[in-house]
Write an enzyme that holds these catalytic residues in place. Structure first.
Site, PDB file in Angstrom:
ATOM      1  CE1 TYR A  72      -1.382   3.429  52.820  1.00 48.89           C
ATOM      2  CE2 TYR A  72      -2.059   1.134  53.050  1.00 48.89           C
ATOM      3  CZ  TYR A  72      -1.380   2.120  52.347  1.00 48.89           C
ATOM      4  OH  TYR A  72      -0.717   1.816  51.200  1.00 48.89           O
ATOM      5  CG  PHE A 124     -16.485   6.009  27.602  1.00 52.58           C
ATOM      6  CD1 PHE A 124     -17.275   7.049  27.150  1.00 52.58           C
ATOM      7  CD2 PHE A 124     -15.444   6.297  28.471  1.00 52.58           C
ATOM      8  CE1 PHE A 124     -17.039   8.354  27.562  1.00 52.58           C
ATOM      9  CE2 PHE A 124     -15.200   7.595  28.888  1.00 52.58           C
ATOM     10  CZ  PHE A 124     -16.000   8.630  28.429  1.00 52.58           C
ATOM     11  CG  ASP A 125     -13.279   8.572  25.374  1.00 51.50           C
ATOM     12  OD1 ASP A 125     -14.021   8.204  26.299  1.00 51.50           O
ATOM     13  OD2 ASP A 125     -12.746   9.690  25.359  1.00 51.50           O
ATOM     14  CG  ASP A 214     -18.181   1.449  30.869  1.00 50.69           C
ATOM     15  OD1 ASP A 214     -18.190   2.032  31.972  1.00 50.69           O
ATOM     16  OD2 ASP A 214     -17.647   1.940  29.853  1.00 50.69           O
ATOM     17  CB  ALA A 216     -20.480   5.817  33.731  1.00 49.65           C
ATOM     18  CE  LYS A 257     -18.466  10.031  33.516  1.00 49.71           C
ATOM     19  NZ  LYS A 257     -18.124   8.798  32.847  1.00 49.71           N
ATOM     20  CG  HIS A 449     -10.957  13.565  22.863  1.00 50.30           C
ATOM     21  ND1 HIS A 449     -10.472  12.298  23.061  1.00 50.30           N
ATOM     22  CD2 HIS A 449     -11.724  13.840  23.938  1.00 50.30           C
ATOM     23  CE1 HIS A 449     -10.946  11.827  24.203  1.00 50.30           C
ATOM     24  NE2 HIS A 449     -11.700  12.739  24.751  1.00 50.30           N
TER      25      HIS A 449
HETATM   26  C1  LIG Z   1     -16.866   8.410  32.132  1.00 48.14           C
HETATM   27  C2  LIG Z   1     -16.909   7.061  31.625  1.00 48.14           C
HETATM   28  C3  LIG Z   1     -15.829   6.183  31.777  1.00 48.14           C
HETATM   29  C4  LIG Z   1     -14.504   6.599  32.374  1.00 48.14           C
HETATM   30  O1  LIG Z   1     -14.643   7.099  33.642  1.00 48.14           O
HETATM   31  P1  LIG Z   1     -13.703   8.256  34.239  1.00 48.14           P
HETATM   32  O2  LIG Z   1     -14.224   8.396  35.630  1.00 48.14           O
HETATM   33  O3  LIG Z   1     -13.893   9.468  33.419  1.00 48.14           O
HETATM   34  O4  LIG Z   1     -12.310   7.763  34.208  1.00 48.14           O
HETATM   35  C5  LIG Z   1     -15.972   4.898  31.285  1.00 48.14           C
HETATM   36  N1  LIG Z   1     -17.111   4.507  30.687  1.00 48.14           N
HETATM   37  C6  LIG Z   1     -18.163   5.327  30.537  1.00 48.14           C
HETATM   38  C7  LIG Z   1     -19.406   4.825  29.876  1.00 48.14           C
HETATM   39  C8  LIG Z   1     -18.107   6.620  30.994  1.00 48.14           C
HETATM   40  O5  LIG Z   1     -19.146   7.439  30.808  1.00 48.14           O
END
Ligand SMILES: *Cc1c(COP(=O)(O)O)cnc(C)c1O
Length: 457
Positions: A72, A124-125, A214, A216, A257, A449
């Site tokens: 843990y 990103f969304d 951000d 990813a 990613k 979506h």
């Molecule tokens: C996928 C993604 C996110 C969100 O990540 P999740 O692992 O799907 O929650 C945020 N920003 C970007 C640029 C992404 O491609």
């Protein structure tokens, strides 16, 4: 003869996928209310819905799974991941989360409050969702070239420094931080140049604002910098990555990613105070600071994935496969965004269906037709994804109406890519027979979506 491009892996384990008939697919897509998220995976032949969490882990990552420490608190897996993060992106503090949006939720709980303005390059969304959920605003400062799918620019993900400075000048006191998405997913997986990252950091310092990446697809971003900025041609991906993150104060990461794991994320930062504040929310929403939403074995696989994902050979295999799909589509005359993105090819639905009104959801129409044609699942990156304006509640028509074909890492062969290209070519050939699109019959108030339900017009 110049030797052709070939993948830098071989296959040790296989997973069957399923073919179907057009009649099957007509029935299934109708049952799914024309929302491809509602399809069962076995109803799909080649699944290009997303490259998120769909990649194939390596033999090394699978063996790391067996070494996971599930304690843990203070698990060795946590320290393994902490080391990998320090070495690869250079941040001292980190918090594991179950995925990228959880990282956003935790970090924004500290930083974003009602009325704030968060400038960035095509948020990103989920990022936008977490900002708007807190009654704050995301302001897009991406360069204009990003919105012309036919214009060539090597770094279409770049931040427009004039637009950014205007926001900082006019509303500086409302800006908690600047967010830079690398690569710029929403603008088509387009990279951000090192020079631009450096300039954003300089501007942020002038106004006393932190910069958050951000991250990813940070490794794909580094690959493009190496390929397209001659000053970096001789640097390794790992050197480029370290320099990129030297221009950030913190990062959110979806490990699904470029870190090639099926689930996971993290926040990393330089500032101990921010780490301590974020830890409170991490414990509340995710889990104790040394696991926060991840099991030990998953942290081990992630540590190995960060290392492999920043190897040139891994990135070359991946980005060149995406480009291969792009080239084939261009040969068939299908309108796609150029230059090709790192993780996906984006088909321009506005140029595909110039004869259908945009109110009928062009990219969604293309996505449904592509599924019907060949059982290929892409995703709408257009009006449905853009949600309604929070104030007027009208549809927001984005500058680009795209179908994204995202390619999972190390998962499909180039024969699958050929199949996908031919599927699109067939839809393109009969595009004039497709005369109408869709209307919405159900939608959620945010991130609609995923659960939207549609009917043919
Ligand atoms: C996928 C993604 C996110 C969100 O990540 P999740 O692992 O799907 O929650 C945020 N920003 C970007 C640029 C992404 O491609």
């Amino acid at each position: 003869m110049i030797l052709p491009f070939a993948e830098s892996f071989r296959i040790k384990m296989v997973e069957p996928i399923h073919k179907s008939t057009r009649e099957d697919r007509e029935k299934w897509i109708k049952e799914a209310r024309y929302n491809l998220f509602n399809l069962k995976s076995e109803q799909v032949f080649v699944d290009l819905l997303t490259d998120s969490g769909t990649g194939a882990m390596s033999d090394r990552q699978w063996s790391e799974m067996m070494l996971g420490d599930e304690s843990y608190a203070g698990a060795s897996s946590y320290y393994k991941l902490k080391n990998a993060i320090r070495q690869i992106v250079g941040f001292e503090y980190f918090l594991p989360t179950h995925q990228g949006r959880a990282a956003e939720n935790v970090l924004f709980s500290v930083l974003v409050k009602s009325g704030d303005i968060v400038p960035g390059n095509s948020h990103f969304d989920t990022t936008k969702g977490h900002i708007e959920f807190r009654h704050a605003h995301a302001v897009d400062c991406t360069i204009d070239e990003a919105f012309d799918t036919t214009a060539y620019h090597p770094f279409k993900g770049n931040v427009d420094l004039n637009k950014l400075e205007d926001v900082l000048k006019e509303n500086g006191e409302k800006v908690p931080f600047i967010i830079v998405t690398i690569t710029n997913n929403t603008a088509g997986g387009q990279p951000v140049d090192m020079v631009n990252l450096k300039q954003v950091k300089a501007l942020a310092e002038k106004y006393g604002k932190p910069v958050i990446f951000d991250s990813a697809r940070f490794a794909e971003n580094a690959y493009f910098i190496k390929k397209r900025n001659p000053d970096y041609a001789d640097k390794t991906i790992k050197e480029i990555v370290l320099e990129m993150f030297s221009y950030a104060d913190a990062m959110t990461m979806s490990s699904k990613k470029d870190a090639i794991v099926n689930m996971g994320g993290f926040i990393a930062m330089r500032d101990k105070n921010l780490f301590q504040q974020a830890s409170v929310y991490n414990i509340m929403f995710e889990g104790f600071v040394t696991y926060g939403g991840m099991s030990g074995r998953d942290m081990n696989a992630l540590a190995a994935g960060l290392d492999e994902g920043t190897e040139f050979s891994t990135l070359e295999t991946r980005v060149e496969q995406v480009a291969y799909l792009g080239k084939r589509l261009v040969e068939y005359g299908v309108p796609v965004q150029e230059p090709f993105g790192g993780h996906a090819i984006f088909v321009d639905a506005t140029r595909f269906f110039p004869h259908i009104p945009k109110e009928q959801y062009l990219a969604q129409t293309l996505t449904v037709e592509t599924y019907l044609e060949g059982g290929v699942r892409g995703v709408e990156i257009g009006t449905i994804l853009a949600d309604r304006d929070p104030i007027t509640h009208l549809d927001r028509f984005p500058k680009l109406e795209l179908m994204r074909l995202a390619i999972p890492r190390r998962t499909y062969t180039n024969n699958h890519i050929e199949y996908v290209a031919a599927t699109l070519a067939n839809v393109f050939e009969r595009r004039h027979q497709i005369k109408t699109g869709f209307k919405i019959v159900y939608e959620a108030p945010i991130l609609r979506h995923f659960t939207v339900e549609l009917e043919r017009i």
